[in-house]
Enzyme design. Structure first.
Site, PDB file in Angstrom:
ATOM      1  N   SER A 132       0.832  -1.214   0.000  1.00  0.00           N
ATOM      2  CA  SER A 132       0.000   0.000   0.000  1.00  0.00           C
ATOM      3  C   SER A 132       0.868   1.267   0.000  1.00  0.00           C
ATOM      4  O   SER A 132       0.515   2.265  -0.651  1.00  0.00           O
ATOM      5  CB  SER A 132      -0.981  -0.001   1.172  1.00  0.00           C
ATOM      6  N   ASN A 133       1.991   1.242   0.689  1.00  0.00           N
ATOM      7  CA  ASN A 133       2.890   2.408   0.610  1.00  0.00           C
ATOM      8  C   ASN A 133       3.479   2.551  -0.791  1.00  0.00           C
ATOM      9  O   ASN A 133       3.648   3.669  -1.286  1.00  0.00           O
ATOM     10  CB  ASN A 133       4.011   2.288   1.649  1.00  0.00           C
TER      11      ASN A 133
ATOM     12  N   MET B 267      10.749  -7.101   4.023  1.00  0.00           N
ATOM     13  CA  MET B 267      10.948  -7.830   5.286  1.00  0.00           C
ATOM     14  C   MET B 267      12.244  -8.646   5.330  1.00  0.00           C
ATOM     15  O   MET B 267      12.281  -9.717   5.926  1.00  0.00           O
ATOM     16  CB  MET B 267       9.740  -8.750   5.527  1.00  0.00           C
TER      17      MET B 267
ATOM     18  N   LEU C  69      19.052  -6.250   5.868  1.00  0.00           N
ATOM     19  CA  LEU C  69      20.084  -6.019   4.848  1.00  0.00           C
ATOM     20  C   LEU C  69      21.475  -6.022   5.495  1.00  0.00           C
ATOM     21  O   LEU C  69      21.641  -5.560   6.626  1.00  0.00           O
ATOM     22  CB  LEU C  69      19.822  -4.679   4.157  1.00  0.00           C
TER      23      LEU C  69
ATOM     24  N   ASN D 233      13.487   4.249   4.445  1.00  0.00           N
ATOM     25  CA  ASN D 233      12.529   3.241   4.931  1.00  0.00           C
ATOM     26  C   ASN D 233      11.400   3.957   5.656  1.00  0.00           C
ATOM     27  O   ASN D 233      11.615   5.024   6.240  1.00  0.00           O
ATOM     28  CB  ASN D 233      13.244   2.295   5.906  1.00  0.00           C
TER      29      ASN D 233
ATOM     30  N   HIS E 227       8.795   3.365   8.794  1.00  0.00           N
ATOM     31  CA  HIS E 227       8.634   2.509   9.976  1.00  0.00           C
ATOM     32  C   HIS E 227       7.401   2.974  10.754  1.00  0.00           C
ATOM     33  O   HIS E 227       7.233   4.176  10.978  1.00  0.00           O
ATOM     34  CB  HIS E 227       9.885   2.608  10.863  1.00  0.00           C
TER      35      HIS E 227
ATOM     36  N   ASP F 172      16.310   0.122  11.991  1.00  0.00           N
ATOM     37  CA  ASP F 172      15.383   1.190  12.402  1.00  0.00           C
ATOM     38  C   ASP F 172      16.061   2.299  13.204  1.00  0.00           C
ATOM     39  O   ASP F 172      15.453   2.906  14.098  1.00  0.00           O
ATOM     40  CB  ASP F 172      14.206   0.617  13.217  1.00  0.00           C
TER      41      ASP F 172
HETATM   42  C1  GRF Z   1       3.828  -0.480   6.796  1.00  0.00           C
HETATM   43  O1  GRF Z   1       3.135  -0.358   7.997  1.00  0.00           O
HETATM   44  C2  GRF Z   1       5.227   0.058   6.942  1.00  0.00           C
HETATM   45  O2  GRF Z   1       5.322   1.115   7.845  1.00  0.00           O
HETATM   46  C3  GRF Z   1       5.979  -1.132   7.452  1.00  0.00           C
HETATM   47  O3  GRF Z   1       5.415  -2.240   6.812  1.00  0.00           O
HETATM   48  C4  GRF Z   1       4.083  -1.938   6.424  1.00  0.00           C
HETATM   49  C5  GRF Z   1       3.995  -2.173   4.952  1.00  0.00           C
HETATM   50  O4  GRF Z   1       2.691  -2.067   4.471  1.00  0.00           O
HETATM   51  N1  GRF Z   1       7.393  -0.975   7.224  1.00  0.00           N
HETATM   52  P1  GRF Z   1       2.432  -1.943   2.909  1.00  0.00           P
HETATM   53  O5  GRF Z   1       3.019  -3.222   2.273  1.00  0.00           O
HETATM   54  O6  GRF Z   1       3.096  -0.728   2.410  1.00  0.00           O
HETATM   55  O7  GRF Z   1       0.950  -1.912   2.758  1.00  0.00           O
END
Ligand code: GRF
Length: 214
Positions: free
Chosen positions: A14-15, A91, A94, A108, A110, A146
């Site tokens: 989604s991001n 996920m 690295l 990134n 977070h 992070d």
């Molecule tokens: C998001 O909550 C992001 O902050 C975290 O993983 C999630 C990814 O969601 N790192 P999406 O795949 O972007 O929907």
């Protein structure tokens, strides 16, 4: 100048979609030139293809070592002329080699107000701790997980009836606004990494780097 950007995903993306949508608007200083997933079944791959973006799958299970996996990723990134990387729900941890190779060029998102709640299950932990403000952070990636210098943050209130799911959903709305803003900032040079700190350009107003509760 339009920067060539790769979005690295492992899941729903989604991001990634929010970055693709922002970058499709004329005048945005970056183009999403590649979406790369380490998982063949990542839902985001279909969403990227539907938006006409080039996709690549580098399955970590096909590579005997982390280094081997990352060299394969790096080769694809070079082939596509990538200048910046956005990790978006990617996920895999690295190695220092990869992180240093992309130092100052990899960011990134977070789901917490770093440096609080590094790692996983951030919303559950925020509820357990009883914080009243929670949020999300975009940061440059450094070898420590992070822990990189912060480019932008968005805060939301935690309300008494919140569950992990409701809090995650409220923050995700902010993530989708924040990540494109941060990508804009690194692409047009208004935020850059220098000596381990983020330097913001003169004339930068702060708009977009901190979003207040909505
Ligand atoms: C998001 O909550 C992001 O902050 C975290 O993983 C999630 C990814 O969601 N790192 P999406 O795949 O972007 O929907």
């Amino acid at each position: 100048m339009t920067r060539r950007v790769a979005v690295l995903i492992s899941g729903r993306g989604s991001n990634m979609v929010s970055l693709i949508e922002a970058a499709s608007v004329s005048g945005f200083p970056a183009e999403i030139a590649l979406v790369l997933s380490n998982r063949p079944d990542a839902g985001g791959l279909e969403r990227a293809k539907a938006a006409g973006i080039a996709t690549a799958i580098i399955d970590h299970k096909d590579h005997p070592t982390r280094e081997d996996f990352e060299q394969a990723m790096d080769a694809v990134l070079q082939q596509h002329g990538i200048e910046f990387i956005c990790l978006a729900g990617f996920m895999r941890v690295l190695t220092d080699w990869f992180v240093e190779r992309w130092a100052g060029r990899m960011i990134n998102i977070h789901p917490s107000l770093l440096p609080l709640f590094r790692g996983v299950h951030t919303h559950r932990r925020a509820l357990e701790e009883g914080v009243l403000v929670h949020g999300c952070t975009v940061h440059f990636v450094v070898p420590e997980l992070d822990a990189g210098p912060i480019i932008a943050q968005a805060a939301v209130p935690v309300i008494p009836t919140d569950t992990e799911e409701s809090l995650a959903a409220r923050i995700l709305v902010q993530e989708h606004l924040l990540y494109p803003q941060a990508l804009r900032m690194i692409s047009d040079g208004s935020a850059r990494l220098e000596g381990g700190r983020v330097v913001f350009s003169k004339g930068w107003s702060g708009e977009g780097a901190l979003r207040s509760p909505s």
